[in-house]
Design a protein around this motif. Sequence first.
Motif, mmCIF file in Angstrom:
data_model
loop_
_atom_site.group_PDB
_atom_site.id
_atom_site.type_symbol
_atom_site.label_atom_id
_atom_site.label_comp_id
_atom_site.label_asym_id
_atom_site.label_seq_id
_atom_site.Cartn_x
_atom_site.Cartn_y
_atom_site.Cartn_z
ATOM 1 N N GLY A 93 0.822 -1.210 0.000
ATOM 2 C CA GLY A 93 0.000 0.000 0.000
ATOM 3 C C GLY A 93 0.854 1.258 0.000
ATOM 4 N N LEU A 94 1.911 1.269 0.813
ATOM 5 C CA LEU A 94 2.817 2.427 0.825
ATOM 6 C C LEU A 94 3.529 2.581 -0.516
ATOM 7 N N LEU A 95 3.916 1.469 -1.110
ATOM 8 C CA LEU A 95 4.537 1.505 -2.431
ATOM 9 C C LEU A 95 3.563 2.064 -3.463
ATOM 10 N N THR A 96 2.314 1.650 -3.372
ATOM 11 C CA THR A 96 1.284 2.148 -4.288
ATOM 12 C C THR A 96 1.093 3.648 -4.134
ATOM 13 N N VAL A 97 1.006 4.120 -2.908
ATOM 14 C CA VAL A 97 0.846 5.559 -2.667
ATOM 15 C C VAL A 97 2.037 6.333 -3.210
ATOM 16 N N LEU A 98 3.235 5.815 -2.971
ATOM 17 C CA LEU A 98 4.449 6.483 -3.444
ATOM 18 C C LEU A 98 4.492 6.558 -4.967
ATOM 19 N N MET A 99 4.163 5.472 -5.626
ATOM 20 C CA MET A 99 4.192 5.457 -7.095
ATOM 21 C C MET A 99 3.062 6.301 -7.700
ATOM 22 N N LEU A 100 1.890 6.287 -7.073
ATOM 23 C CA LEU A 100 0.797 7.145 -7.557
ATOM 24 C C LEU A 100 1.150 8.616 -7.398
ATOM 25 N N PHE A 101 1.775 8.962 -6.272
ATOM 26 C CA PHE A 101 2.222 10.333 -6.064
ATOM 27 C C PHE A 101 3.250 10.729 -7.125
ATOM 28 N N SER A 102 4.210 9.843 -7.370
ATOM 29 C CA SER A 102 5.246 10.124 -8.361
ATOM 30 C C SER A 102 4.654 10.291 -9.754
ATOM 31 N N ALA A 103 3.802 9.379 -10.161
ATOM 32 C CA ALA A 103 3.196 9.464 -11.496
ATOM 33 C C ALA A 103 2.322 10.705 -11.622
ATOM 34 N N SER A 104 1.595 11.050 -10.570
ATOM 35 C CA SER A 104 0.751 12.253 -10.645
ATOM 36 C C SER A 104 1.602 13.510 -10.753
ATOM 37 N N MET A 105 2.752 13.529 -10.085
ATOM 38 C CA MET A 105 3.661 14.668 -10.229
ATOM 39 C C MET A 105 4.147 14.774 -11.677
ATOM 40 N N TYR A 106 4.437 13.654 -12.292
ATOM 41 C CA TYR A 106 4.911 13.656 -13.678
ATOM 42 C C TYR A 106 3.847 14.212 -14.621
ATOM 43 N N PHE A 107 2.578 13.911 -14.344
ATOM 44 C CA PHE A 107 1.499 14.383 -15.205
ATOM 45 C C PHE A 107 1.072 15.820 -14.895
ATOM 46 N N PHE A 108 0.927 16.145 -13.616
ATOM 47 C CA PHE A 108 0.303 17.410 -13.240
ATOM 48 C C PHE A 108 1.285 18.520 -12.863
ATOM 49 N N LYS A 109 2.509 18.177 -12.560
ATOM 50 C CA LYS A 109 3.554 19.170 -12.263
ATOM 51 C C LYS A 109 4.695 18.993 -13.258
ATOM 52 N N HIS A 110 4.326 18.906 -14.529
ATOM 53 C CA HIS A 110 5.269 18.550 -15.580
ATOM 54 C C HIS A 110 6.455 19.517 -15.658
ATOM 55 N N GLU A 111 6.209 20.803 -15.540
ATOM 56 C CA GLU A 111 7.306 21.776 -15.658
ATOM 57 C C GLU A 111 8.322 21.620 -14.543
ATOM 58 N N MET A 112 7.850 21.371 -13.335
ATOM 59 C CA MET A 112 8.748 21.165 -12.212
ATOM 60 C C MET A 112 9.586 19.898 -12.413
ATOM 61 N N ILE A 113 8.945 18.829 -12.844
ATOM 62 C CA ILE A 113 9.641 17.569 -13.091
ATOM 63 C C ILE A 113 10.602 17.723 -14.264
ATOM 64 N N LYS A 114 10.186 18.478 -15.265
ATOM 65 C CA LYS A 114 11.049 18.724 -16.422
ATOM 66 C C LYS A 114 12.331 19.430 -15.986
ATOM 67 N N ASP A 115 12.212 20.417 -15.126
ATOM 68 C CA ASP A 115 13.392 21.120 -14.613
ATOM 69 C C ASP A 115 14.294 20.177 -13.822
ATOM 70 N N ALA A 116 13.685 19.304 -13.039
ATOM 71 C CA ALA A 116 14.473 18.334 -12.271
ATOM 72 C C ALA A 116 15.220 17.386 -13.204
ATOM 73 N N PHE A 117 14.539 16.885 -14.230
ATOM 74 C CA PHE A 117 15.181 15.974 -15.170
ATOM 75 C C PHE A 117 16.332 16.665 -15.893
ATOM 76 N N ILE A 118 16.151 17.921 -16.223
ATOM 77 C CA ILE A 118 17.228 18.676 -16.875
ATOM 78 C C ILE A 118 18.422 18.799 -15.931
ATOM 79 N N SER A 119 18.158 19.072 -14.655
ATOM 80 C CA SER A 119 19.265 19.193 -13.701
ATOM 81 C C SER A 119 19.984 17.856 -13.493
#
Length: 118
Positions: free
Chosen positions: A13-39
């Motif tokens: 369950g904790l793994l599921t929450v962590l992965m759902l949070f991560s995937a949602s950040m990738y979809f909904f906070k794309h610019e922030m994640i994009k900056d992180a990937f660039i760094s």
Amino acid sequence: MKTQKIMYWVATGLLTVLMLFSASMYFFKHEMIKDAFISFGYPTYIIYPLAVAKLLGLGVLLSNKGKALKEWAYAGFFFDFVLAFFAHYMINDGQQALAVVGLVVLLTSYFLGKKVRP
């Protein structure tokens, strides 16, 4: 056996929450994640496919079908956490703790899953 089963489901369950949070950040906070990937020096075109892979991996883990697919999903999450740890470590931003937590939860889910779900 009952305690191990409870611990397995808590870890999963904790793994599921962590992965759902991560995937949602990738979809909904794309610019922030994009900056992180660039760094990190990672290409930004892998953000959406990685988010989809995380969701598909969760689907495989929770469905309890296909042992080989489940092993691949665990392996994919393992590499995701290890690479995330080293990406944060290499740029020295001090945010590698979540990757360590994810790795501990993942390994707990994996090894307890072997015991309670033969």
